[in-house]
Design a protein around this motif. Structure first.
Motif, PDB file in Angstrom:
ATOM      1  N   PRO A  72      15.294  76.162   6.807  1.00 13.27           N
ATOM      2  CA  PRO A  72      14.069  75.366   6.680  1.00 13.27           C
ATOM      3  C   PRO A  72      14.268  74.036   5.959  1.00 13.27           C
ATOM      4  O   PRO A  72      13.351  73.220   5.909  1.00 13.27           O
ATOM      5  CB  PRO A  72      13.146  76.284   5.877  1.00 13.27           C
ATOM      6  CG  PRO A  72      14.074  77.089   5.029  1.00 13.27           C
ATOM      7  CD  PRO A  72      15.314  77.295   5.864  1.00 13.27           C
ATOM      8  N   SER A  73      15.454  73.803   5.390  1.00 10.69           N
ATOM      9  CA  SER A  73      15.636  72.592   4.590  1.00 10.69           C
ATOM     10  C   SER A  73      15.501  71.323   5.420  1.00 10.69           C
ATOM     11  O   SER A  73      15.222  70.245   4.879  1.00 10.69           O
ATOM     12  CB  SER A  73      16.994  72.612   3.884  1.00 10.69           C
ATOM     13  OG  SER A  73      18.049  72.622   4.822  1.00 10.69           O
ATOM     14  N   LYS A  74      15.662  71.432   6.737  1.00  9.19           N
ATOM     15  CA  LYS A  74      15.535  70.240   7.575  1.00  9.19           C
ATOM     16  C   LYS A  74      14.107  69.710   7.600  1.00  9.19           C
ATOM     17  O   LYS A  74      13.864  68.584   8.043  1.00  9.19           O
ATOM     18  CB  LYS A  74      15.995  70.552   8.999  1.00  9.19           C
ATOM     19  CG  LYS A  74      15.242  71.693   9.675  1.00  9.19           C
ATOM     20  CD  LYS A  74      15.929  72.086  10.976  1.00  9.19           C
ATOM     21  CE  LYS A  74      15.332  73.356  11.566  1.00  9.19           C
ATOM     22  NZ  LYS A  74      16.071  73.792  12.759  1.00  9.19           N
ATOM     23  N   PHE A  75      13.149  70.510   7.133  1.00  9.43           N
ATOM     24  CA  PHE A  75      11.754  70.072   7.105  1.00  9.43           C
ATOM     25  C   PHE A  75      11.347  69.477   5.754  1.00  9.43           C
ATOM     26  O   PHE A  75      10.180  69.114   5.568  1.00  9.43           O
ATOM     27  CB  PHE A  75      10.828  71.239   7.437  1.00  9.43           C
ATOM     28  CG  PHE A  75      11.038  71.806   8.812  1.00  9.43           C
ATOM     29  CD1 PHE A  75      10.779  71.051   9.937  1.00  9.43           C
ATOM     30  CD2 PHE A  75      11.510  73.095   8.976  1.00  9.43           C
ATOM     31  CE1 PHE A  75      10.978  71.567  11.207  1.00  9.43           C
ATOM     32  CE2 PHE A  75      11.716  73.632  10.231  1.00  9.43           C
ATOM     33  CZ  PHE A  75      11.450  72.865  11.362  1.00  9.43           C
ATOM     34  N   LEU A  76      12.272  69.394   4.812  1.00  5.85           N
ATOM     35  CA  LEU A  76      11.941  68.831   3.501  1.00  5.85           C
ATOM     36  C   LEU A  76      11.663  67.341   3.616  1.00  5.85           C
ATOM     37  O   LEU A  76      12.395  66.607   4.284  1.00  5.85           O
ATOM     38  CB  LEU A  76      13.104  69.045   2.527  1.00  5.85           C
ATOM     39  CG  LEU A  76      13.237  70.410   1.866  1.00  5.85           C
ATOM     40  CD1 LEU A  76      14.560  70.492   1.125  1.00  5.85           C
ATOM     41  CD2 LEU A  76      12.082  70.658   0.917  1.00  5.85           C
ATOM     42  N   PRO A  77      10.613  66.844   2.953  1.00  3.42           N
ATOM     43  CA  PRO A  77      10.374  65.399   2.936  1.00  3.42           C
ATOM     44  C   PRO A  77      11.396  64.694   2.052  1.00  3.42           C
ATOM     45  O   PRO A  77      12.080  65.320   1.229  1.00  3.42           O
ATOM     46  CB  PRO A  77       8.960  65.281   2.353  1.00  3.42           C
ATOM     47  CG  PRO A  77       8.769  66.531   1.562  1.00  3.42           C
ATOM     48  CD  PRO A  77       9.580  67.592   2.247  1.00  3.42           C
TER      49      PRO A  77
END
Length: 511
Positions: free
Chosen positions: A488-493
């Motif tokens: 899910p880290s690819k969705f971090l702003p």
């Protein structure tokens, strides 16, 4: 018949009013095709966005709907009845559930002695909630002896639906749920009497229909809302949204379910203005299956709302020193660049049971005074050049109910520093029953500038980015078993490096 109709004919409440949700036909909840070695060449199963496709959202179709045509099938009766119907609790009627809920604002024994009451807890001999005092009794206690379900067309104590809100941006990055889906109601008396207003917001947390895929299991739900932007028939939009809320939300079950308002997350919030001391007040509740013989809606502490007097340099409250140490540690979080991105972590036992939008009590900056050791510690913790303690406290205020709904509308409270924008509410509310506006699909209830120009653009961008990413690398059950859940880290702003406590929209906040 009520005299004033706001051009609604009371929303033509002669129809047998139902409730609003989404049709799972566009997002079947079935697994998308497995990942290919290169970019995906086909949309996920059931339709949707192709990898590489641009997606354009109509924010007033895919994020919030307040058209009369859409909200007409939503009734307070249907929502309350379905909550009870999906609970295993012993039988209780919607009227009994409602009356015991509002009897909380009466001192015991109240109208219903077996209900919760606002003086059940005491601190230093005064009515309290959690560790801090609150106003008790309150004018809203009179609702414990009313029936909002009787003759709703002509009943000042009945409720009208104002809008439905897609809060996919609140889905945690760990995929534990797929965000919140809200329904806003207003007491019908508010159409005629500005001193007899009461708004209720049902904020359901929706389960992940494919939790083995983590946050990417929420794609059918996100796709459902995006698809509404492509539909030009408002009746079809209404029918889809109705199914989403009351039948099946893209494989996650109905939004309106007892478990989604407390047991598995979610809450019910109220904005109350019924003419009394500190009249503009906001509260939070949750549905509980068993409160000792029957279901109930009970009060809980407000998220993101520390008790205001804890900001005083010489606060009289036990734990004030620990709170102020906690707050100073929040300065890096409150420095984040973006009106939708600054945040605080869970305020825990420092939370208040109520938030007052009237008067200065809940204004944290005013409570902190103009100087003192606490403000000096805040200033010393600031790393962003030019930012001041006042601006940090104003940002914390904007995360609170009273700040977001009223206090940050004006003057010095608007200054967040670093050029961060903010826009006002509609005076205590972010969607209003007091007047109407015209839109492409006809008459609708208006939204605040804060929602239109600060919150919705951010939420729209979050939805677009999520769909673009998951269209290229769809998650499947087979893929999860072989490679583990997607990262899910690819969705971090930008500016964040940990997924812990984060949502698809950034840090969890009360907005």
């Amino acid at each position: 018949m009520l005299a004033r109709t706001l051009h609604l004919n009371l929303f033509v409440w002669t129809a047998a009013v139902a409730a609003a949700g989404c049709d799972p036909s566009d997002s079947s909840g079935q697994s998308p095709p497995p990942k290919s070695p290169g970019p995906a060449l086909a949309a996920p199963e059931g339709g949707g966005q192709l990898c590489g496709d641009d997606i354009t959202l109509d924010l007033r179709r895919s994020l919030v709907l307040s058209e009369f045509t859409v909200v007409e099938p939503f009734t307070f009766t249907r929502v309350m009845s379905q909550i009870l119907a999906t609970s295993p609790a012993p039988a209780v009627t919607p009227t009994q559930l409602y009356q015991r809920w509002w009897d909380y604002f009466n001192a015991k024994p109240g109208v219903h002695p077996d209900a919760f009451h606002c003086d059940d807890e005491l601190v230093d001999g005064s009515p309290a909630m959690g560790a801090f005092p609150h106003a008790c009794p309150r004018p809203e206690g009179r609702l414990a002896d009313t029936d909002p379900f009787s003759d709703p067309q002509n009943n000042f104590d009945g409720y009208i639906p104002l809008g439905v809100f897609n809060r996919f941006d609140l889905a945690p990055l760990d995929g534990s749920n797929c965000g919140e889906y809200r329904i806003v109601f207003a007491k019908q008396s508010g159409l005629f009497d500005t001193n007899d207003r009461n708004l209720i917001i049902f904020e359901a947390t929706l389960p992940n229909p494919n939790p083995s895929c983590g946050i990417e299991g929420c794609r059918p739900i996100a796709q459902f809302w995006a698809d509404l932007s492509e539909i030009d028939d408002i009746t079809e939009i209404r029918d889809r949204v109705e199914d989403f809320y009351f039948v099946d939300a893209a494989g996650a079950g109905p939004v309106v379910h007892a478990d989604n308002y407390g047991t598995k997350g979610g809450q019910i919030r109220t904005n109350m203005f019924m003419n009394g001391p500190n009249a503009w007040q906001l509260r939070q509740f949750e549905f509980v299956h068993d409160c000792g013989g029957s279901a109930c809606i009970r009060p809980v502490l407000l998220k993101d709302n520390p008790f205001p007097e804890l900001f005083q340099d010489d606060s009289p409250w036990l734990g004030a020193e620990a709170f102020q140490e906690w707050f100073v540690r929040q300065v890096p979080n409150l420095e984040k660049a973006g009106s939708n991105l600054f945040f605080t972590t869970d305020v825990g036992t420092f939370a208040s049971g109520a938030s007052n939008s009237e008067g200065e009590f809940d204004n944290y900056r005013i409570q902190s005074g103009i100087s003192g050791s606490f403000r000096s510690k805040i200033q010393d913790a600031i790393t962003l050049p030019g930012l001041t303690a006042d601006q940090i406290i104003n940002r914390a205020l904007a995360l609170s109910c009273a700040g977001c709904h009223e206090h940050n509308n004006f003057g010095d409270n608007l200054d967040f520093g670093d050029g961060l924008p903010w826009e006002p509410s509609l005076g205590f509310v972010h969607i209003s029953e007091e007047f109407t506006a015209e839109g492409p699909f006809g008459t609708r209830f208006p939204l605040s500038d804060a929602v239109r120009f600060v919150f919705l653009p951010h939420r729209g961008e979050v939805l677009q980015n999520f769909l673009a990413e998951t269209a290229c690398e769809p998650c499947t059950d087979k893929g999860v078993k072989q490679f583990g859940p997607p990262d899910p880290s690819k969705f971090l702003p930008d500016g964040f490096d940990s997924v812990e406590g984060m949502t698809i929209g950034g840090p969890r906040s009360g907005h």
